[in-house]
Design an enzyme around this catalytic site. Structure first.
Site, mmCIF file in Angstrom:
data_model
loop_
_atom_site.group_PDB
_atom_site.id
_atom_site.type_symbol
_atom_site.label_atom_id
_atom_site.label_comp_id
_atom_site.label_asym_id
_atom_site.label_seq_id
_atom_site.Cartn_x
_atom_site.Cartn_y
_atom_site.Cartn_z
ATOM 1 N N CYS A 1 -67.346 53.081 25.664
ATOM 2 C CA CYS A 1 -66.328 52.699 24.680
ATOM 3 C C CYS A 1 -66.844 52.725 23.242
ATOM 4 O O CYS A 1 -66.050 52.724 22.302
ATOM 5 C CB CYS A 1 -65.764 51.325 25.019
ATOM 6 S SG CYS A 1 -65.048 51.238 26.680
ATOM 7 N N HIS B 1 -62.212 49.306 18.755
ATOM 8 C CA HIS B 1 -62.005 49.782 20.120
ATOM 9 C C HIS B 1 -60.922 48.928 20.758
ATOM 10 O O HIS B 1 -60.956 47.703 20.692
ATOM 11 C CB HIS B 1 -63.303 49.678 20.918
ATOM 12 C CG HIS B 1 -63.109 49.830 22.387
ATOM 13 N ND1 HIS B 1 -62.388 50.875 22.930
ATOM 14 C CD2 HIS B 1 -63.517 49.061 23.434
ATOM 15 C CE1 HIS B 1 -62.366 50.741 24.248
ATOM 16 N NE2 HIS B 1 -63.039 49.648 24.579
ATOM 17 N N ASN C 1 -56.822 50.542 27.479
ATOM 18 C CA ASN C 1 -58.193 50.825 27.058
ATOM 19 C C ASN C 1 -58.515 52.265 27.432
ATOM 20 O O ASN C 1 -58.643 52.595 28.607
ATOM 21 C CB ASN C 1 -59.145 49.852 27.757
ATOM 22 C CG ASN C 1 -60.600 50.051 27.365
ATOM 23 O OD1 ASN C 1 -60.976 51.084 26.833
ATOM 24 N ND2 ASN C 1 -61.430 49.059 27.656
#
EC number: 2.3.1.180
Length: 328
Positions: free
Chosen positions: A122, A255, A285
């Site tokens: 990520c 993020h 996500n």
């Protein structure tokens, strides 16, 4: 003359298959797993995410985002002299040929430009952006295509309701170019391998046989506790490097992991959530794709304007984390 790297184009792409919380609730129920929209939203802020079709790979998503970024930058594919692609779901098991090379071919780039993958989960896009910044500032490269692309739906366990509801597929890209005007103001990257087991893909191949799980694993509570402190620290590090105060940041593009992590980060920095670009509710996500996707949304809807200061930050498996402060 001082060289800077500057973002001159953004692009993003979501595969067409939109999956709502209700869709997932019904899918999980087939295996006797109970969850609810309230449970998912209260813990993550996520209402929907997108999944790629079975015949779509990370490179396919990446190409679409790249085309849009190139179009905004008013550059042709052969104007690019470096492609850096962040992904944890490469087209090929083992990672070669690199997905960046696949994207180069699919974009029709024939100038022999360098192409490389970056894997920091990520945090991957932040790592890729910081790397591109260094190449441009060194004078070795002029136009760099930086991409984050993921098909995380391929590696989530739909029998684990704590993780399968969180992740989605997508891609985002930026075009960076050499500039005499300040663009990227500061970058900072970190890693700590001692936390590698709290967010990982634990399986491995030995003699052609899978050992361990093929699915990702995440200790959500451990990641949550670690992430907020690390994001606050790295954000302040790049502010210090740029000799700026948090009040001078116009937008945070984090993020898009979890709305609670984002709220906690904003609170620690003393900034309003109104200054944060939030897409996690509709994208989920998307790992390395989440920051460039959110950046593109903010640019295209007019919130992020030329001359504004944007903080991009993320944490990921490894454990990795980092931040980039850029003037648009």
């Amino acid at each position: 003359m001082t060289l800077y790297s500057k973002i001159i184009g953004t692009g993003s792409y979501l595969p067409p298959n939109r999956v709502t919380n209700q869709d997932l609730i019904e899918r999980l129920a087939l295996d006797g797993i109970e969850t609810s929209d309230e449970w998912i939203v209260s813990r993550s802020g996520i209402s929907a995410r997108h999944y790629a079709d079975a015949d779509m790979q990370s490179s396919d998503l990446a190409v679409e985002a790249a085309k849009r970024a190139l179009d905004m930058a008013k550059l042709a594919a052969n104007d690019i002299d470096l492609i850096i692609l962040a992904t944890s779901t490469p087209d090929f098991f083992g990672g070669f040929p690199s997905t960046a090379c696949v994207v180069q071919r699919k974009l029709g780039v024939t100038n022999g430009c360098a192409a490389v993958d970056v894997q920091a989960v990520c945090s991957g896009f932040v790592y890729a952006l910081a790397t591109a910044d260094k190449f441009i500032k060194s004078g070795s490269h002029k136009n760099v295509l930086v991409i984050g692309a993921e098909v995380f739906s391929r590696i989530i366990d739909f029998k684990d309701r704590t993780t399968c509801v969180l992740f989605g597929d997508g891609s985002g890209a930026v075009v960076m170019t050499a500039s005499e005007e300040p663009g990227v103001l500061a970058t900072k990257l970190h890693a700590d391998g001692s936390y590698g087991d709290i967010l990982c893909g634990p399986g491995r191949i030995s003699n052609g046989v899978l050992e361990g799980s093929a699915f990702m694993y995440m200790d959500g509570q451990a990641v949550f506790k670690l992430a907020i402190g690390l994001l606050d620290k790295v954000a302040n590090e790049v502010l210090q490097l740029a000799k700026m105060d948090a009040s001078e940041v116009d937008w945070i593009v984090p993020h898009q992991a979890n709305i609670r992590i984002m709220q906690g980060t904003a609170k620690k920095l003393g900034l309003s959530m109104d200054k944060m670009i939030v897409t996690v509710d509709q994208h989920g996500n998307t790992s390395a794709a989440s920051i460039p996707m959110a950046l593109d949304v903010g640019v295209r809807d007019g919130r992020i304007k030329p001359g504004q200061n944007v903080m991009m930050e993320g944490v990921g498996g490894g454990f990795t984390w980092g931040a980039v402060l850029a003037r648009m």
